[in-house]
Write a protein that holds these residues in place. Structure first.
Motif, short mmCIF file in Angstrom:
data_model
loop_
_atom_site.label_atom_id
_atom_site.label_comp_id
_atom_site.label_asym_id
_atom_site.label_seq_id
_atom_site.Cartn_x
_atom_site.Cartn_y
_atom_site.Cartn_z
N UNK A 271 0.85 -1.20 0.00
CA UNK A 271 0.00 0.00 0.00
C UNK A 271 0.88 1.24 0.00
N UNK A 272 1.91 1.25 0.84
CA UNK A 272 2.83 2.40 0.86
C UNK A 272 3.47 2.58 -0.53
N UNK A 273 3.88 1.46 -1.13
CA UNK A 273 4.52 1.51 -2.45
C UNK A 273 3.55 1.98 -3.52
N UNK A 274 2.29 1.58 -3.39
CA UNK A 274 1.29 2.00 -4.38
C UNK A 274 1.09 3.52 -4.30
N UNK A 275 1.08 4.04 -3.06
CA UNK A 275 0.89 5.48 -2.88
C UNK A 275 2.09 6.26 -3.42
N UNK A 276 3.31 5.81 -3.08
CA UNK A 276 4.50 6.47 -3.62
C UNK A 276 4.51 6.35 -5.13
N UNK A 277 4.11 5.18 -5.61
CA UNK A 277 4.15 4.92 -7.04
C UNK A 277 3.27 5.88 -7.83
N UNK A 278 2.15 6.29 -7.27
CA UNK A 278 1.25 7.14 -8.05
C UNK A 278 1.20 8.58 -7.55
N UNK A 279 1.41 8.81 -6.26
CA UNK A 279 1.21 10.19 -5.78
C UNK A 279 2.51 10.98 -5.61
N UNK A 280 3.67 10.33 -5.74
CA UNK A 280 4.92 11.09 -5.68
C UNK A 280 4.91 12.11 -6.82
N UNK A 281 5.29 13.34 -6.53
CA UNK A 281 5.29 14.41 -7.54
C UNK A 281 3.94 14.53 -8.23
N UNK A 282 2.85 14.33 -7.47
CA UNK A 282 1.46 14.45 -7.93
C UNK A 282 1.16 13.58 -9.14
N UNK A 283 1.88 12.48 -9.26
CA UNK A 283 1.65 11.56 -10.38
C UNK A 283 2.27 12.04 -11.68
N UNK A 284 2.96 13.18 -11.64
CA UNK A 284 3.62 13.68 -12.85
C UNK A 284 5.00 13.04 -12.94
N UNK A 285 4.96 11.74 -13.10
CA UNK A 285 6.19 10.94 -13.14
C UNK A 285 6.03 9.97 -14.31
N UNK A 286 7.04 9.96 -15.20
CA UNK A 286 6.93 9.09 -16.37
C UNK A 286 6.79 7.63 -15.96
N UNK A 287 7.44 7.26 -14.84
CA UNK A 287 7.43 5.86 -14.40
C UNK A 287 6.33 5.59 -13.37
N UNK A 288 5.38 6.51 -13.21
CA UNK A 288 4.34 6.36 -12.19
C UNK A 288 3.67 4.99 -12.28
N UNK A 289 3.43 4.38 -11.13
CA UNK A 289 2.74 3.08 -11.09
C UNK A 289 1.25 3.33 -11.20
N UNK A 290 0.81 3.69 -12.40
CA UNK A 290 -0.57 4.17 -12.56
C UNK A 290 -1.58 3.05 -12.71
N UNK A 291 -1.09 1.82 -12.98
CA UNK A 291 -2.00 0.67 -13.01
C UNK A 291 -1.62 -0.26 -11.86
N UNK A 292 -2.50 -0.35 -10.87
CA UNK A 292 -2.23 -1.19 -9.71
C UNK A 292 -2.99 -2.51 -9.86
N UNK A 293 -2.25 -3.58 -10.15
CA UNK A 293 -2.87 -4.90 -10.29
C UNK A 293 -2.84 -5.59 -8.93
N UNK A 294 -4.01 -6.05 -8.48
CA UNK A 294 -4.07 -6.67 -7.16
C UNK A 294 -4.68 -8.07 -7.29
N UNK A 295 -3.96 -9.08 -6.77
CA UNK A 295 -4.46 -10.46 -6.87
C UNK A 295 -5.74 -10.60 -6.02
N UNK A 296 -6.70 -11.30 -6.56
CA UNK A 296 -8.06 -11.27 -6.00
C UNK A 296 -8.18 -11.52 -4.49
N UNK A 297 -7.46 -12.53 -3.91
CA UNK A 297 -7.68 -12.80 -2.47
C UNK A 297 -7.40 -11.60 -1.56
N UNK A 298 -6.51 -10.68 -1.95
CA UNK A 298 -6.21 -9.56 -1.05
C UNK A 298 -6.82 -8.25 -1.56
N UNK A 299 -7.59 -8.33 -2.64
CA UNK A 299 -8.07 -7.12 -3.29
C UNK A 299 -8.86 -6.20 -2.35
N UNK A 300 -9.90 -6.74 -1.68
CA UNK A 300 -10.78 -5.87 -0.88
C UNK A 300 -10.01 -5.22 0.26
#
Ligand code: NAD
Length: 483
Positions: A271-300
């Motif tokens: 979760x921390x990594x997902x937030x850094x991945x997309x919200x660092x520099x307001x998402x204005x990052x070429x490498x932003x983790x903008x698609x978060x794939x989550x395996x079904x058992x832990x999705x909710x």
């Protein structure tokens, strides 16, 4: 601040743009105009190319002892370290990134990049190669010549440093064309080059629009190489135009990077990594983790935690210590991001957090709430197109194969990440993902030693590391007849 903001830096002098026109630079945090810079056009680019050519062809730079060049590049690093607070203020005032990010993260990395390539100035060499008994054959590594560096607005000085430092250290001369929204740190750096005693014409800055100033550099027969970071669309245009003179090109373009969380991951860390991945520099990052794939058992569980954490991110004045996310760079960018949010809703994605302009202070500034979508599918517009803002698309997946396959199902290939406690799974995914960088159990980390660049339509060429040496040198074979 002493930056000669209304002028261009050409041949070691501050010069007016021929057109006399100016471009305003806006602080996205309060919508105030902080400076007006010169609108350089073709005639100004011509003068800059003449100066950079002279410094390369007959000037001291390419002929200087590598150790001397190394000391000058190292001195640039020392001065950048000394002026970091001032450079950070400038960067924040034109981009809206937090002062913490500009001063404590980006400037220190830029300084390291200069030190790293100062070291390479004395270590790049050719080889002797066996050919036949009656010949002595070897290669020389030589600078390419005049390099035009064209840079974007999201990390204005940091991304310029990735080009300027290796180009200069290896004996090239440079013309930097910063993005028209964010030219101030480039101009301040020109003063730093003067203070360091760089010979005239070795480093030049022309400010101006992409279509006039940038394109004039791309077309100019006196420019040997274009190092470009920016959008894929402009990258394609540059590739077409550069064909006219067969220019060397390196292109660092857009991304839509997959951040893949497997069911056995440390969910809080992910979760921390997902937030850094997309919200660092307001998402204005070429490498932003903008698609978060989550395996079904832990999705909710993961989405609940993500929502809770997103709610704790303070959006506000980038100069305030408590702010995690400043404004996006411009009114135009804010509109584009919010339009994508509407598209996401229309196409059936579930908005679970944010999704609107954030109300900060007196209502001025281009602030966007951290935004999280769930139940996104990989074919929706928000999962396909680069939004370049704080908008995360969460996509549930069934198993390893489908997670990785969907991660790869994009025209881009800049970065990716996987989260798992299983080392075999992590390494299998790292090998299968078609991206220039794969992070395992972390996100958004960079180092001068690690090459960075894209697969597919994220571009070609690798900046940083030893790979950048290939971007700024030509190899010459020398054949001496001994018969
Ligand atoms: P952009 O492509 O609009 O502009 C980048 C630079 O190119 C600017 O200096 C601009 O003035 C110039 N330019 C624009 N049109 C031109 C033309 N026709 N000819 C020559 N120069 C031209 O990109 P941007 O909006 O400034 O930056 C955002 C984009 O950059 C995003 O797509 C992002 O993914 C990408 N980016 C990539 C990386 C990477 O390393 N791969 C890093 C940061 C940003």
């Amino acid at each position: 601040m002493t930056v000669k903001i209304g002028q261009l830096f050409i041949g070691g002098e501050w010069q007016d743009a021929q057109s006399g026109k100016r471009i305003p630079v806006m602080n996205p945090a309060n919508e105030e105009i902080v400076a007006e810079v010169a609108a350089g056009e073709e005639a100004d680019v011509d003068r800059a190319v003449v100066a950079a050519r002279r410094a390369f062809d007959s000037g001291p730079w390419s002929k200087m002892a590598p150790s001397e060049r190394a000391s000058l590049v190292w001195k640039l690093a020392d001065l950048l370290a000394k002026y970091t607070p001032e450079m950070a203020e400038l960067e924040t005032s034109q981009t809206g990134k937090t002062l913490f990010d500009s001063g404590k993260i980006e400037m220190p990395v830029a300084v390291e990049v200069f030190r790293y390539y100062a070291g390479w100035a004395t270590k790049v060499h050719g080889e002797t190669l066996p050919s036949r008994p009656t010949a002595f054959t070897f290669t020389l590594r030589e600078p390419i010549g005049v390099v035009a560096a064209i840079t974007p607005w999201n990390f204005p000085f940091l991304l310029a440093s990735w080009k300027i430092a290796p180009a200069l250290a290896l004996g090239n001369t440079v013309i930097l064309k910063p993005a028209s929204q964010t030219p101030l740190t480039a101009l301040r750096f020109a003063e730093i080059c003067q203070e360091a005693g760089l010979p005239e014409g070795v480093f030049n800055v022309v400010t101006g629009s992409g279509s006039k100033c940038g394109m004039a550099l791309v077309r100019h027969p006196g420019v040997d190489k274009v190092a470009f970071t920016g959008s894929t669309e402009v990258g394609k245009q540059i590739m077409r135009e550069a064909a006219g003179t067969i220019k060397r090109l390196s292109l660092e373009l857009g991304g839509k990077s997959p951040n893949i969380v497997f069911a056995d991951a440390d969910v809080d860390a992910a979760v921390r990594g997902a937030l850094t991945g997309i919200f660092y520099n307001k998402g204005e990052v070429c490498a932003a983790g903008s698609r978060l794939f989550v395996e079904e058992p832990i999705h909710d569980q993961l989405v609940e935690k993500l929502k809770a954490k997103a709610a704790t991110l303070t959006v506000g004045d980038p100069r305030d210590k408590n702010t995690r996310m400043g404004p996006v760079v411009s009114a135009e960018q804010m509109k584009s991001v919010l339009d994508y949010v509407e598209k996401g809703k229309r196409e059936g994605a579930k908005l679970v957090f944010g999704g609107a302009r954030a109300n900060v202070g007196n209502g001025k500034g281009f602030y966007v709430q951290p935004t999280v979508f769930d139940n996104v599918t990989n074919d929706m517009t928000i999962a396909r197109e680069e939004i370049f803002g704080p908008v995360l698309s969460t996509i549930p997946f069934k198993d390893f194969e489908s997670g990785v396959a969907q991660g790869n199902a994009t025209i881009y290939g800049l970065a990716a990440a996987v989260w798992t406690r299983d080392i075999k799974k992590a390494l299998r995914a790292a090998k299968m993902l078609r991206a220039g960088t794969v992070w395992v159990n972390t996100y958004n980390l960079y180092d001068p030693n690690l090459p960075f660049g894209g697969f597919k339509q994220s571009g070609f060429g690798r900046e940083l590391g030893t790979q950048a040496i290939d971007l700024y040198t030509e190899t010459k074979s020398v054949w001496v007849d001994l018969s």
